[in-house]
Design a protein around this motif. Structure first.
Motif, short mmCIF file in Angstrom:
data_model
loop_
_atom_site.label_atom_id
_atom_site.label_comp_id
_atom_site.label_asym_id
_atom_site.label_seq_id
_atom_site.Cartn_x
_atom_site.Cartn_y
_atom_site.Cartn_z
N GLU A 175 28.70 29.45 20.67
CA GLU A 175 28.12 30.52 19.37
C GLU A 175 26.53 30.89 19.74
O GLU A 175 26.21 31.99 19.47
CB GLU A 175 27.77 29.57 18.07
CG GLU A 175 29.14 29.70 17.40
CD GLU A 175 29.21 28.62 16.23
OE1 GLU A 175 30.27 28.82 15.53
OE2 GLU A 175 28.05 28.08 15.90
N ARG A 176 26.06 30.06 20.66
CA ARG A 176 24.67 30.31 21.06
C ARG A 176 24.85 31.66 22.26
O ARG A 176 24.00 32.73 22.16
CB ARG A 176 23.96 29.43 21.79
CG ARG A 176 23.63 28.05 20.98
CD ARG A 176 22.52 28.41 19.81
NE ARG A 176 22.37 27.38 19.17
CZ ARG A 176 21.46 27.49 17.98
NH1 ARG A 176 20.80 28.56 17.74
NH2 ARG A 176 21.16 26.08 17.35
N GLU A 179 25.74 34.70 20.07
CA GLU A 179 24.54 35.30 19.27
C GLU A 179 23.71 35.91 20.38
O GLU A 179 23.15 37.07 19.93
CB GLU A 179 23.81 34.08 18.70
CG GLU A 179 24.60 33.46 17.44
CD GLU A 179 24.45 34.26 16.08
OE1 GLU A 179 24.47 35.54 16.24
OE2 GLU A 179 24.40 33.60 15.00
N ARG A 182 25.29 39.12 20.29
CA ARG A 182 25.13 40.14 19.30
C ARG A 182 23.83 40.59 18.73
O ARG A 182 24.07 41.83 18.24
CB ARG A 182 25.49 38.71 17.88
CG ARG A 182 25.75 39.53 16.54
CD ARG A 182 26.29 38.75 15.38
NE ARG A 182 25.28 37.68 15.16
CZ ARG A 182 24.39 37.77 14.18
NH1 ARG A 182 24.36 39.28 13.56
NH2 ARG A 182 23.47 37.03 13.87
N LYS A 183 22.97 39.77 19.35
CA LYS A 183 21.48 40.17 18.84
C LYS A 183 20.92 41.00 19.88
O LYS A 183 19.80 41.22 20.29
CB LYS A 183 20.82 39.12 18.68
CG LYS A 183 21.18 38.46 17.33
CD LYS A 183 20.02 37.41 16.77
CE LYS A 183 20.59 36.79 15.43
NZ LYS A 183 19.58 36.15 14.64
N LEU A 216 27.90 35.66 12.18
CA LEU A 216 28.53 35.52 13.47
C LEU A 216 30.07 35.60 13.16
O LEU A 216 30.90 35.98 14.29
CB LEU A 216 28.17 34.11 14.10
CG LEU A 216 28.99 33.64 15.37
CD1 LEU A 216 28.59 34.53 16.50
CD2 LEU A 216 28.53 32.18 15.77
#
Length: 241
Positions: A175-176, A179, A182-183, A216
């Protein structure tokens, strides 16, 4: 915790006075910031303190002036041989000699559940550096994280080990990475993102792991659809948030 002003007038001691403006004016003149490391026990990713304090100074100065200060590490790990290094170089060295090194990873694997949680914390702290001080973390470092801890490029049976001891720790590491994409911190190649999404979807489906946040989950669903991947669980998570 650090908002008290102290001076020669004892009546002021311990009174919570608003010194934020004064501190901001002081920070506007900061061109460089330095953090000392005196032990091999603690590095840049061992805890969240380094990115909170050194990275926090970077974030604050950048917010006030539009320009990041130069970040340095006073490397005092060898007695009598203190030297000043750039913080980015010091972080890169730690990644290469610990987080990306097969011997160190195998030592973490020997610790089972505790080792998996330590790796989860390291990924979280790398993310902390990415957000607080974006120039500290490079695309190729996220790529190597993906290759080692998702694709098992070092052939350490990393996925089987996570599955046995702490599958959620691996999911949070993924997930990190997601992310970061995603960002827009990590410009991951399409094939890398597809591999990461597939691994994340399979893992969360197998162990019934919920996404860390609704944004997310929505991102995973949208991206997975674009790559033609199965999105049943991701879609359920996004719609239930």
């Amino acid at each position: 915790r650090m908002s008290y002003a102290f001076g020669p007038d004892s009546e002021r001691w311990g009174k919570d006075e608003d010194t934020s403006t004064l501190y901001a004016e002081n920070l506007k003149g900061v061109d460089a910031a330095l953090l000392a490391r005196t032990s091999n026990l603690y590095g840049m990713l061992t805890t969240d303190d380094p990115f909170q304090y050194l990275g926090g100074i970077d974030l604050a100065v950048r917010y006030l002036t539009g320009t990041s200060p130069t970040l340095y590490i006073s490397n005092q790990r060898q007695a009598g041989q203190a030297r000043i290094e750039s913080a980015a170089r010091f972080l890169a060295s730690e990644l290469n000699t610990r987080v990306f090194h097969p011997n160190w990873i195998q030592a973490m694997q020997q610790e089972g559940y505790a080792g998996a949680l330590n790796l989860q914390d390291i990924a979280a702290n790398l993310w902390g550096w990415q957000v607080a001080s974006p120039d500290m973390v490079r695309d190729d470092q996220w790529q190597t994280m993906h290759e080692i801890y998702v694709q098992d490029s070092l052939q350490l049976e990393i996925n089987e080990w996570f599955a046995e001891h702490a599958p959620e720790a691996q999911a949070r590491m993924m997930e990190r990475m997601l992310e970061a994409v995603r960002k827009n911190y990590w410009d991951a190649a399409p094939e890398t993102l597809a591999e990461l999404l597939q691994a994340y979807l399979e893992l969360t489906e197998q162990f019934d792991i919920q996404a860390g946040n609704a944004q997310l989950a929505e991102f995973v669903t949208q991206q997975a659809v674009g790559f033609g991947l199965s999105t049943t669980k991701a879609a359920q998570q996004a719609s239930s948030e």
